[in-house]
Design an enzyme around this catalytic site. Structure first.
Site, PDB file in Angstrom:
ATOM      1  N   MET A 279       0.844  -1.192   0.000  1.00 42.06           N
ATOM      2  CA  MET A 279       0.000   0.000   0.000  1.00 42.06           C
ATOM      3  C   MET A 279       0.878   1.241   0.000  1.00 42.06           C
ATOM      4  O   MET A 279       1.713   1.411   0.883  1.00 42.06           O
ATOM      5  CB  MET A 279      -0.900   0.020   1.238  1.00 42.06           C
TER       6      MET A 279
ATOM      7  N   GLY B 218       2.581   4.219   4.412  1.00 44.28           N
ATOM      8  CA  GLY B 218       2.918   3.116   3.521  1.00 44.28           C
ATOM      9  C   GLY B 218       3.165   1.816   4.255  1.00 44.28           C
ATOM     10  O   GLY B 218       3.878   1.798   5.246  1.00 44.28           O
ATOM     11  N   SER B 219       2.615   0.715   3.779  1.00 46.64           N
ATOM     12  CA  SER B 219       2.713  -0.541   4.498  1.00 46.64           C
ATOM     13  C   SER B 219       2.310  -1.697   3.600  1.00 46.64           C
ATOM     14  O   SER B 219       2.170  -1.536   2.395  1.00 46.64           O
ATOM     15  CB  SER B 219       1.834  -0.482   5.751  1.00 46.64           C
ATOM     16  N   ARG B 220       2.090  -2.862   4.204  1.00 45.57           N
ATOM     17  CA  ARG B 220       1.888  -4.074   3.405  1.00 45.57           C
ATOM     18  C   ARG B 220       1.020  -5.069   4.169  1.00 45.57           C
ATOM     19  O   ARG B 220       1.026  -5.095   5.407  1.00 45.57           O
ATOM     20  CB  ARG B 220       3.261  -4.662   3.093  1.00 45.57           C
TER      21      ARG B 220
END
Length: 233
Positions: free
Chosen positions: A113, A201-203
């Site tokens: 993301m 921002g990440s996953r």
């Protein structure tokens, strides 16, 4: 097959901004207005005034976009279906050795993301939450392979109606420093419900049994709660 509709149709309120961002957005816009008014009162040059308004107004708009909270509903049958738990793009589709919980090989599908994606997370399957575990860690860039194991993350294990255990992992990135998980151990969960939220921002990784039919490809954009990632065997 879906569960009875009682709890799952206790729909999220039709809001457009996620509750995780309400305070941030209100305080920041108030601050921008106050500073803009002060600049006008001090009679600064029009160029300086409008430069402030444009720059900070644009930043606020980006933050507003980040905290969007779209109300979505998966229209098709959910039996053996795994939907994307997040907006973003597919960065990993591979078999991995998962030795923490499963102690065997699993199919891992990962969604990265960016700052410009919606950061709400949805449950990828219908089922029951087996456990929720949070682990501290590093803050590597979220798209790197080592981020899945080494970064701070929260693990949500879900048992589907067919008895399959599905692991969904929220991962903090280089900028993301707060993972929020709404899933509770022992609760029933459903596609269309929010599982959590990750700031900046990440996953999100999803671990599936081998033999699952992959329905996405590398680099593909995903829409949380709508894009079908895979079909369970």
């Amino acid at each position: 097959m879906r569960y009875p509709m009682g709890r799952r149709i206790k729909k999220l309120k039709r809001i457009r901004i996620h509750r995780e961002g309400t305070g941030t957005l209100i305080y920041s816009i108030v601050g921008i207005i106050v500073v803009a008014a002060l600049l006008r009162w001090l009679n600064v040059s029009p160029i300086a005034f409008w430069a402030f308004v444009v720059v900070f107004g644009s930043v606020w708009a980006v933050v507003l976009n980040f905290y969007r909270c779209p109300i979505r509903e998966f229209k098709d049958d959910t039996e053996k279906v795994v939907v994307a738990p997040a907006d973003g793009r597919i960065v990993v589709i591979e078999e991995v050795e998962e030795n923490r919980y499963f102690h065997d090989r699993r199919l891992m599908i990962s969604i990265f993301m960016s700052l410009f994606n919606v950061h709400a997370n949805w449950f990828p399957v219908d089922g029951k939450v087996k456990f929720v575990k949070h682990r501290d860690g590093n803050y590597h860039k979220a798209w790197l392979p080592k981020a899945s194991e080494e970064n701070e993350h929260a693990d949500v294990m879900i048992t589907t109606p067919e008895g399959e255990d599905i692991l969904c992992r929220q991962i903090a990135g280089a900028m993301a420093r707060r993972i929020v998980t709404y899933a509770k151990e022992g609760e029933e969960c459903y596609i269309d419900e929010h599982m959590g939220f990750i700031k900046l921002g990440s996953r999100v990784d999803v671990f599936l049994p081998l033999g699952s039919e992959v329905c996405v490809k590398m680099g593909q954009a995903t829409t949380g709660d709508l894009t079908v990632l895979a079909k369970l065997p």
